[in-house]
Scaffold this active site. Structure first.
Site, PDB file in Angstrom:
ATOM      1  N   GLU A 117       1.078  -1.429   0.098  1.00 40.80           N
ATOM      2  CA  GLU A 117      -0.222  -0.015  -0.288  1.00 40.80           C
ATOM      3  C   GLU A 117       0.954   1.228   0.216  1.00 40.80           C
ATOM      4  OE1 GLU A 117      -4.113  -2.027   2.558  1.00 40.80           O
ATOM      5  OE2 GLU A 117      -2.859  -0.411   3.330  1.00 40.80           O
ATOM      6  N   CYS A 121      -1.971   9.467   3.001  1.00 38.92           N
ATOM      7  CA  CYS A 121      -1.780   8.288   1.755  1.00 38.92           C
ATOM      8  C   CYS A 121      -2.884   9.019   0.683  1.00 38.92           C
ATOM      9  CB  CYS A 121      -1.844   7.157   1.929  1.00 38.92           C
ATOM     10  SG  CYS A 121      -3.062   6.408   2.496  1.00 38.92           S
TER      11      CYS A 121
HETATM   12  P1  NAD Z   1       8.400   5.188   4.196  1.00 39.81           P
HETATM   13  O1  NAD Z   1       8.305   4.158   2.934  1.00 39.81           O
HETATM   14  O2  NAD Z   1       9.352   5.861   4.579  1.00 39.81           O
HETATM   15  O3  NAD Z   1       8.520   3.947   5.657  1.00 39.81           O
HETATM   16  C1  NAD Z   1       7.236   2.833   5.977  1.00 39.81           C
HETATM   17  C2  NAD Z   1       8.054   2.164   7.236  1.00 39.81           C
HETATM   18  O4  NAD Z   1       8.784   1.230   6.121  1.00 39.81           O
HETATM   19  C3  NAD Z   1       8.609   1.848   8.097  1.00 39.81           C
HETATM   20  O5  NAD Z   1       8.757   1.659   9.246  1.00 39.81           O
HETATM   21  C4  NAD Z   1      10.255   2.299   7.521  1.00 39.81           C
HETATM   22  O6  NAD Z   1      11.287   1.831   9.279  1.00 39.81           O
HETATM   23  C5  NAD Z   1      10.052   1.075   6.897  1.00 39.81           C
HETATM   24  N1  NAD Z   1      11.239   0.728   6.595  1.00 39.81           N
HETATM   25  C6  NAD Z   1      12.344   1.490   6.246  1.00 39.81           C
HETATM   26  N2  NAD Z   1      13.393   1.373   5.706  1.00 39.81           N
HETATM   27  C7  NAD Z   1      13.052  -0.203   5.443  1.00 39.81           C
HETATM   28  C8  NAD Z   1      13.953  -0.884   4.100  1.00 39.81           C
HETATM   29  N3  NAD Z   1      15.001  -1.270   3.822  1.00 39.81           N
HETATM   30  N4  NAD Z   1      13.774  -2.433   4.704  1.00 39.81           N
HETATM   31  C9  NAD Z   1      11.797  -2.705   5.237  1.00 39.81           C
HETATM   32  N5  NAD Z   1      11.571  -1.183   5.949  1.00 39.81           N
HETATM   33  C10 NAD Z   1      12.136  -0.038   5.864  1.00 39.81           C
HETATM   34  O7  NAD Z   1       7.312   5.576   4.516  1.00 39.81           O
HETATM   35  P2  NAD Z   1       6.715   6.756   6.181  1.00 39.81           P
HETATM   36  O8  NAD Z   1       7.332   7.851   5.429  1.00 39.81           O
HETATM   37  O9  NAD Z   1       6.828   6.355   7.099  1.00 39.81           O
HETATM   38  O10 NAD Z   1       5.555   6.991   5.473  1.00 39.81           O
HETATM   39  C11 NAD Z   1       4.952   7.748   4.965  1.00 39.81           C
HETATM   40  C12 NAD Z   1       4.600   6.996   3.054  1.00 39.81           C
HETATM   41  O11 NAD Z   1       4.092   5.833   3.603  1.00 39.81           O
HETATM   42  C13 NAD Z   1       3.540   8.162   1.737  1.00 39.81           C
HETATM   43  O12 NAD Z   1       4.731   7.923   0.635  1.00 39.81           O
HETATM   44  C14 NAD Z   1       2.293   7.487   2.642  1.00 39.81           C
HETATM   45  O13 NAD Z   1       2.315   8.291   1.330  1.00 39.81           O
HETATM   46  C15 NAD Z   1       2.709   5.949   2.427  1.00 39.81           C
HETATM   47  N6  NAD Z   1       1.914   5.246   2.740  1.00 39.81           N
HETATM   48  C16 NAD Z   1       0.281   4.644   2.372  1.00 39.81           C
HETATM   49  C17 NAD Z   1      -0.119   3.893   2.875  1.00 39.81           C
HETATM   50  C18 NAD Z   1      -2.040   3.379   1.565  1.00 39.81           C
HETATM   51  O14 NAD Z   1      -2.313   2.735   2.623  1.00 39.81           O
HETATM   52  N7  NAD Z   1      -2.002   3.366   0.433  1.00 39.81           N
HETATM   53  C19 NAD Z   1      -1.217   4.842   3.667  1.00 39.81           C
HETATM   54  C20 NAD Z   1      -0.530   5.826   4.537  1.00 39.81           C
HETATM   55  C21 NAD Z   1       0.913   5.883   4.209  1.00 39.81           C
END
Ligand code: NAD
Length: 467
Positions: free
Chosen positions: A248, A282
């Site tokens: 997502e 999002c």
């Molecule tokens: P992010 O992608 O930076 O991090 C998401 C998660 O991934 C965090 O828990 C982070 O610690 C983890 N992570 C980081 N590096 C990783 C790796 N190498 N392997 C596995 N996990 C890793 O996102 P964010 O800044 O926390 O959140 C914002 C983003 O999330 C925005 O792009 C937003 O649109 C998206 N989002 C999407 C939805 C949806 O349902 N489509 C909902 C909410 C947020």
């Protein structure tokens, strides 16, 4: 119950596990305040948590749906029973306004109940036979699921993963975001006590812990919510062991205002759907297409509406607009606004600052409207994920559709019009998983029936994607 300082541990096999490193979680609205601290795990903890989930799976997979359903219904009640505590902690650690957090927790409880309801028929085997053979189609669990969530809606996103995984007889290891780990961990720990040890585990950490989870050989599926950049690493890491992945990801939702829209009527809702959670959502509206001949009126009305926001500390009851969540997001959005200014587009900063003397004590940003951007400049094509919205004029309907679709994002979108049939026709031209009319968000009915997710980069398909 008000808790002033918290220390949250890992959860492995229903035991709280301390580590040698703890991260302080500061209040983004008042950076001198420490809300709590969280134990940071490493690859060894990941291995222990996944092994515990794998062991627990051997018995949990054999439980029947009635037993899993009743435990999940208890889990939904746990969220509601302690809602005041959770609202307070999550609002403090995330910067979100308390009513927003409360609504999210209530939606999460509803999501759990919807999942349980759906499960009552989902697992019924289908049997067919002809003269030669007999076939039985039965749904089976797959093993250990990893749930990785971001900070901007930690509760609903975690429950999107927990409820479907457990109702199916899978076990789960969570990695919350380092930017909002406290409240969600307290909730999951309370829920985990209902279940046999090892069914639910939590390991805190950043990309190293995330990567240890997505490469672990005993993990069968990854359910990841976050941004596209991290999703690409997750996909690479998961490739070695050919794990299933549910993504997502982020959005760049277009809102197209049609020339029959009643601007006075739509403006309050549109502004809410742009700036909810200070734009950190999002499927918030991230760009607005406006008919050229309505542009000036639209711009003026939007400025008036946005100027009503009261920007301040999230726990101040007068605030209608809180800080952004973390230093990265704050710097990214500020620099994006600076680059947009230098591009020649007109920037208007709005909203009433409640406490000017405390402005620099948190990650506060004023809501910004961008007038006359180039339709393909960064502020229009990126996912800003913050309180800044570009307004792009269009001359023909086809031009609006082409611009809206010219993106790799495909999560949500919306059409704003006084003519429902026309809006429906228009919506079918948009390349997005979800197109809303006169709103950009789901109702209770939508939450139950719309398969949440998108097209192109937004690959997710269903809120109950693990089912
Ligand atoms: P992010 O992608 O930076 O991090 C998401 C998660 O991934 C965090 O828990 C982070 O610690 C983890 N992570 C980081 N590096 C990783 C790796 N190498 N392997 C596995 N996990 C890793 O996102 P964010 O800044 O926390 O959140 C914002 C983003 O999330 C925005 O792009 C937003 O649109 C998206 N989002 C999407 C939805 C949806 O349902 N489509 C909902 C909410 C947020």
């Amino acid at each position: 119950m008000i808790i002033n300082k918290l220390q949250i541990q890992l959860l492995i096999n229903n035991q709280e596990v301390g580590t040698t490193t703890y991260t302080e979680i500061r209040d983004p609205g008042c950076l001198t305040d420490i809300v709590g601290e969280v134990a940071v795990g490493n690859a060894l903890h990941v291995d222990q948590a996944v092994n515990s989930a794998h062991q627990a799976y051997q018995a949990w997979r054999k439980t029947d749906v009635a037993e899993r359903s009743s435990l999940l219904l208890e889990a939904a009640s746990i969220l509601e029973a302690d809602i005041d505590t959770y609202v307070h902690i999550i609002a403090r650690e995330s910067g979100m306004l308390p009513p927003v957090v409360r609504a999210e927790i209530n939606s999460a409880a509803l999501l759990i109940r919807n999942t349980v309801e759906e499960a009552q028929t989902f697992f019924e085997p289908k049997q067919v036979e002809d003269a030669d053979s007999w076939v039985s189609l039965e749904r089976k669990p797959i093993g250990v699921i990893v749930g990785i969530v971001p900070w901007n809606a930690p509760v609903i996103l975690a429950m999107h993963k927990l409820a479907p995984a457990l109702i199916c007889g899978n076990t789960i290891v969570f990695k919350p975001s380092p930017h909002a780990p406290l409240g969600i961990s307290m909730m999951i720990q309370a829920i985990a006590k209902l279940f046999p040890p090892g069914v639910i585990n939590i390991v805190h950490g950043g990309s190293d812990v995330g990567s240890a989870l997505t490469t672990h050989p005993l993990v069968r599926k990854i359910s990841f919510t976050g941004g596209a950049i991290v999703a690409k690493s997750v996909m690479k890491d998961a490739a070695n062991s050919l794990k299933r992945i549910l993504f997502e990801l982020g959005g760049n939702d277009p809102a197209i205002v049609l020339d029959d829209a009643n601007l006075q009527d739509i403006m309050p809702k549109l502004v809410t759907d742009i700036f909810r959670r200070s734009g950190q959502f999002c499927f918030a509206v991230k760009r607005v297409y406006v008919p050229q001949n309505m542009y000036n009126t639209f711009f003026d009305l939007m400025c008036q509406a946005v100027d009503q926001f009261k920007i301040g500390y999230q726990l101040d009851e007068r605030s209608t607009f809180g800080p952004v969540n973390n230093a990265n997001q704050y710097t990214y959005v500020k620099e994006l606004i600076e680059r947009t200014k230098r591009s020649g587009a007109k920037i208007v900063e709005l909203g009433q600052i409640l406490e000017p003397d405390h402005w620099n004590e948190g990650y506060y940003l004023r809501p910004v409207i961008v007038r006359d951007p180039d339709p393909y400049q960064e502020i229009v094509t990126c996912e800003q994920f913050g309180p800044v919205i570009p307004l792009i004029p269009y001359r023909t309907e086809q031009e609006a559709i082409d611009m809206a679709n010219d993106t790799e994002y495909g999560l949500g979108s919306s059409i704003w019009s006084s003519d429902f049939e026309r809006a429906i026709r228009f919506s079918r031209e948009i390349e997005a998983g979800m197109t809303f009319i006169n709103q950009n968000g789901s109702s209770k009915l939508g939450a139950k029936h719309i398969p949440f997710g998108g097209v192109k980069w937004d690959r997710s398909r269903s809120i109950r994607g693990i089912l």
